[in-house]
Motif scaffolding. Structure first.
Motif, PDB file in Angstrom:
ATOM      1  N   GLU A  14       7.701   4.770  -0.687  1.00 30.83           N
ATOM      2  CA  GLU A  14       7.253   3.869   0.375  1.00 30.83           C
ATOM      3  C   GLU A  14       5.739   3.767   0.274  1.00 30.83           C
ATOM      4  O   GLU A  14       5.062   4.745  -0.022  1.00 30.83           O
ATOM      5  CB  GLU A  14       7.641   4.458   1.742  1.00 30.83           C
ATOM      6  N   LYS A  15       5.230   2.556   0.469  1.00 29.13           N
ATOM      7  CA  LYS A  15       3.772   2.404   0.476  1.00 29.13           C
ATOM      8  C   LYS A  15       3.344   1.680   1.752  1.00 29.13           C
ATOM      9  O   LYS A  15       3.733   0.538   2.004  1.00 29.13           O
ATOM     10  CB  LYS A  15       3.313   1.600  -0.754  1.00 29.13           C
ATOM     11  N   LYS A  16       2.561   2.418   2.536  1.00 27.27           N
ATOM     12  CA  LYS A  16       2.058   1.837   3.781  1.00 27.27           C
ATOM     13  C   LYS A  16       0.540   1.846   3.687  1.00 27.27           C
ATOM     14  O   LYS A  16      -0.062   2.893   3.404  1.00 27.27           O
ATOM     15  CB  LYS A  16       2.525   2.705   4.960  1.00 27.27           C
TER      16      LYS A  16
ATOM     17  N   ILE B 197       2.899  -2.468  -9.257  1.00 25.34           N
ATOM     18  CA  ILE B 197       2.123  -2.330 -10.508  1.00 25.34           C
ATOM     19  C   ILE B 197       0.941  -1.369 -10.269  1.00 25.34           C
ATOM     20  O   ILE B 197       0.686  -0.482 -11.083  1.00 25.34           O
ATOM     21  CB  ILE B 197       1.593  -3.711 -10.986  1.00 25.34           C
ATOM     22  N   LYS B 198       0.256  -1.563  -9.134  1.00 22.30           N
ATOM     23  CA  LYS B 198      -0.913  -0.709  -8.838  1.00 22.30           C
ATOM     24  C   LYS B 198      -0.528   0.759  -8.710  1.00 22.30           C
ATOM     25  O   LYS B 198      -1.308   1.645  -9.075  1.00 22.30           O
ATOM     26  CB  LYS B 198      -1.591  -1.174  -7.536  1.00 22.30           C
ATOM     27  N   MET B 199       0.657   1.021  -8.178  1.00 24.64           N
ATOM     28  CA  MET B 199       1.083   2.424  -8.065  1.00 24.64           C
ATOM     29  C   MET B 199       1.367   3.014  -9.441  1.00 24.64           C
ATOM     30  O   MET B 199       1.149   4.193  -9.669  1.00 24.64           O
ATOM     31  CB  MET B 199       2.328   2.534  -7.180  1.00 24.64           C
ATOM     32  N   LEU B 200       1.823   2.144 -10.366  1.00 25.89           N
ATOM     33  CA  LEU B 200       2.139   2.644 -11.708  1.00 25.89           C
ATOM     34  C   LEU B 200       0.884   3.060 -12.475  1.00 25.89           C
ATOM     35  O   LEU B 200       0.950   3.939 -13.329  1.00 25.89           O
ATOM     36  CB  LEU B 200       2.925   1.585 -12.507  1.00 25.89           C
ATOM     37  N   TYR B 201      -0.264   2.401 -12.179  1.00 26.88           N
ATOM     38  CA  TYR B 201      -1.488   2.868 -12.857  1.00 26.88           C
ATOM     39  C   TYR B 201      -2.407   3.628 -11.904  1.00 26.88           C
ATOM     40  O   TYR B 201      -3.570   3.867 -12.184  1.00 26.88           O
ATOM     41  CB  TYR B 201      -2.200   1.748 -13.624  1.00 26.88           C
ATOM     42  N   ARG B 202      -1.861   4.047 -10.808  1.00 24.57           N
ATOM     43  CA  ARG B 202      -2.507   4.933  -9.823  1.00 24.57           C
ATOM     44  C   ARG B 202      -3.790   4.349  -9.235  1.00 24.57           C
ATOM     45  O   ARG B 202      -4.757   5.028  -8.994  1.00 24.57           O
ATOM     46  CB  ARG B 202      -2.722   6.289 -10.505  1.00 24.57           C
ATOM     47  N   GLU B 203      -3.710   3.006  -9.016  1.00 25.81           N
ATOM     48  CA  GLU B 203      -4.792   2.391  -8.243  1.00 25.81           C
ATOM     49  C   GLU B 203      -4.470   2.643  -6.774  1.00 25.81           C
ATOM     50  O   GLU B 203      -5.345   2.753  -5.948  1.00 25.81           O
ATOM     51  CB  GLU B 203      -4.848   0.886  -8.564  1.00 25.81           C
ATOM     52  N   GLU B 204      -3.154   2.692  -6.499  1.00 24.18           N
ATOM     53  CA  GLU B 204      -2.665   3.030  -5.165  1.00 24.18           C
ATOM     54  C   GLU B 204      -1.742   4.231  -5.276  1.00 24.18           C
ATOM     55  O   GLU B 204      -1.062   4.398  -6.288  1.00 24.18           O
ATOM     56  CB  GLU B 204      -1.875   1.851  -4.568  1.00 24.18           C
ATOM     57  N   LYS B 205      -1.726   5.038  -4.232  1.00 24.21           N
ATOM     58  CA  LYS B 205      -0.825   6.199  -4.190  1.00 24.21           C
ATOM     59  C   LYS B 205       0.345   5.874  -3.272  1.00 24.21           C
ATOM     60  O   LYS B 205       0.130   5.247  -2.232  1.00 24.21           O
ATOM     61  CB  LYS B 205      -1.572   7.380  -3.577  1.00 24.21           C
TER      62      LYS B 205
ATOM     63  N   ASP C 135      -0.259  -7.824 -14.669  1.00 20.92           N
ATOM     64  CA  ASP C 135      -0.217  -8.354 -13.305  1.00 20.92           C
ATOM     65  C   ASP C 135      -0.551  -9.841 -13.348  1.00 20.92           C
ATOM     66  O   ASP C 135      -1.705 -10.212 -13.461  1.00 20.92           O
ATOM     67  CB  ASP C 135      -1.222  -7.578 -12.435  1.00 20.92           C
ATOM     68  N   GLU C 136       0.480 -10.651 -13.290  1.00 16.98           N
ATOM     69  CA  GLU C 136       0.349 -12.119 -13.365  1.00 16.98           C
ATOM     70  C   GLU C 136      -0.543 -12.563 -14.538  1.00 16.98           C
ATOM     71  O   GLU C 136      -1.528 -13.272 -14.327  1.00 16.98           O
ATOM     72  CB  GLU C 136      -0.254 -12.663 -12.062  1.00 16.98           C
TER      73      GLU C 136
END
Lengths: 299, 229
Positions: free
Chosen positions: B10-12, B47-55, B164-165
């Motif tokens: 989950e990402k909040k 995508i961002k979670m896969l390269y750890r821009e987001e946790k 990403d696009e």
């Protein structure tokens, strides 16, 4: 080999950045130069004053006059008490007979006058000549000696020494104050220079992060840039230290005002001071850039 | 074998918006996967979670054996070296040539100069730009610039390529050129490719695996899927 490659790359990037932001780099370098000139002059002055103080310190003696009615045991007791004081470096004892003999040797007039006095009438006293370790504490040491039983008078050139010590320490404090203020201003300027570099290279930093550059790889060029600014800023001060002090020394023939105030010989003094100035320059640059990196480089 | 495993993620965001709800996924090594969905569906967040821009706020994201959620900031580079990333806006350095832009990725990780040269030329050959090595990005078309970005992303032989696009700024013809390049990388190098897109035509033509997201929920995960609104 990899760390060396990374270091080489960081240095290359840092030099490029100094050239790219030339006007800003020049402002920082100028500020470092001015600061370091003052720092260098302060170091030279402070070391020369220290040298001169040490020379005076070597000459400074507390003369302890023993009561006329003291016997041999009393003198031994005084000696024991003097020995106990931690600031006492060494001491010598002269009996009034020794003093009399010495004075008689020195002058014919003394010889005649002193011959007319027997031991009871003589105004001369047995004395201890005491050398101290720290001149700043000479007053306290003299006071301690004065309290010893059978000590008549203690003399150490009170007024002159006190004034000299307090004058030197005020000059020292003011110099340190100016140097610290200038170093802070310089660090502030370097922080701003590196801040602008960071903002100019924002895109590059983002890409570096994306392709897997470690934090140290990203930060190192900025730290090195600060160090380069410090190094460049120390060039003029080093030249001034080297040639300026040589000329100064030659002009005054190694002495200021009197033979008592002797200047430190230029070699290896100027090289040591130059190294310290370069070191301070690089350190100030590094501190400034490290601060900027910590504050503005969010990775 | 699975290269990516996502469990109960989950990402909040801090502003209270939940971008992903209870996502479970497994992506095999060597696959080519489209992530589709409308605006706000959670494609980019994934995508961002896969390269750890987001946790992720909850759950586990494992990429090539690394637990992304547990990765400390200063260790993120370890993950990034295992993958390549391509964006819609290319993210090239305008004052550096094509060669330098691609080489930059290897220089940053301290690669030797001779190896850099060999790998960069190979990557540029794979994307069909070997004749443009000395050009600057501004002198290239959008499609060519995106190919430079792809070359930079694959130059370190990553196991995973995240896009990403990548065709978002290109016309259909150039978009298809990019897709051909990506397909050949997937086939020739065996690189796993995950591409977020909302280009219907591309998804329908390529007939690859399709993950469909809607308002942060996984709606479908189909082999040889098509774009369904």
């Amino acid at each position: 080999m990899k760390p060396f490659r990374m270091l080489g790359r960081s240095i290359r990037d840092a030099v490029k950045s100094v050239i790219r932001n030339f006007s800003l780099s020049l402002a920082s370098i100028s500020c470092i130069t001015i600061t370091l000139i003052i720092v260098a002059v302060a170091i030279i002055a402070s070391l020369n004053v220290q040298n001169f103080t040490e020379a005076i310190e070597k000459d400074m003696t507390i003369v302890v006059f023993v009561d006329n009615d003291s016997d041999e045991d009393d003198v031994k007791e005084i000696e024991k008490e003097i020995k106990k004081i931690s600031n006492v470096e060494k001491y010598t004892y002269q009996s009034k007979q020794d003093v009399k003999a010495k004075m008689q040797e020195e002058s014919e007039v003394f010889n005649t006058v002193l011959n007319n006095w027997n031991d009871e009438e003589s105004p001369l006293k047995d004395t201890f000549q005491v050398k101290v370790k720290k001149i700043k504490r000479i007053k306290q040491t003299a006071e301690k000696i004065e309290k010893i039983d059978n000590v008549a008078i203690v003399r150490y050139g009170e007024g002159m020494v006190d004034k000299m010590v307090s004058a030197f320490s005020s000059v020292e404090k003011v110099t340190y104050g100016i140097v610290i203020a200038l170093v802070l201003v310089t660090i502030f300027l370097i922080v701003n220079t590196i801040k602008l570099t960071i903002s100019a290279r924002k895109r590059e930093i983002k890409i570096m992060r994306l392709v897997g550059a470690s934090n140290i790889t990203i930060k190192l060029p900025f730290i090195i840039e600060g160090m380069i600014l410090g190094l460049f800023g120390s060039i003029v001060p080093v030249l001034i230290v080297t040639y300026g002090y040589l000329a100064f020394y030659k002009h005054f023939d190694g002495y200021l005002y009197s033979k008592l105030v002797q200047l430190i010989k230029p070699e290896p003094f100027i090289y040591q001071v130059s190294l310290v100035v370069i070191g301070i320059g690089i350190l100030v640059g590094m501190v400034g850039s490290a601060r900027a990196v910590r504050k503005y480089l969010k990775i | 074998m699975d290269l990516i495993r996502i469990r109960n993620v989950e990402k909040k965001y801090k502003n209270g918006v939940t971008a992903i709800y209870d996502l479970n996924l497994a992506i095999e090594k060597g696959s080519f996967v489209f992530v589709i969905g409308g605006s706000g569906s959670g494609k980019s967040t994934l995508i961002k979670m896969l390269y750890r821009e987001e946790k992720p706020t909850k759950g586990q994201v494992i990429v090539g054996g690394l637990d992304v959620a547990k990765l400390k900031n200063k260790k993120v580079y370890k993950l990034r070296r295992k993958l390549g990333i391509v964006f819609q806006d290319y993210r090239l350095l305008p004052k550096q040539t094509v060669f330098e832009n691609v080489a930059f990725a290897l220089e940053c990780i301290g690669e030797r100069r001779d190896i850099i040269r060999t790998k960069v030329l190979k990557a540029l050959e794979d994307v069909g730009l070997k004749n443009k090595v000395h050009e600057y990005p501004d002198n290239l078309s959008g499609g060519e610039q995106q190919r430079v970005a792809i070359a930079r992303a694959i130059v370190n032989d990553p196991k995973l390529l995240l896009c990403d696009e990548p065709t978002g700024n290109l016309d259909p013809e150039k978009s298809m050129e990019i897709m051909k390049v990506l397909e050949s990388i997937n086939k020739m190098r065996g690189t796993t490719i995950i591409m977020a897109t909302h280009d219907k035509e591309i998804v329908n033509k390529m007939k690859k695996q399709v993950i469909t997201l809607k308002d942060g929920h996984l709606v479908k995960f189909k082999q040889k899927g098509t774009y369904v609104e």
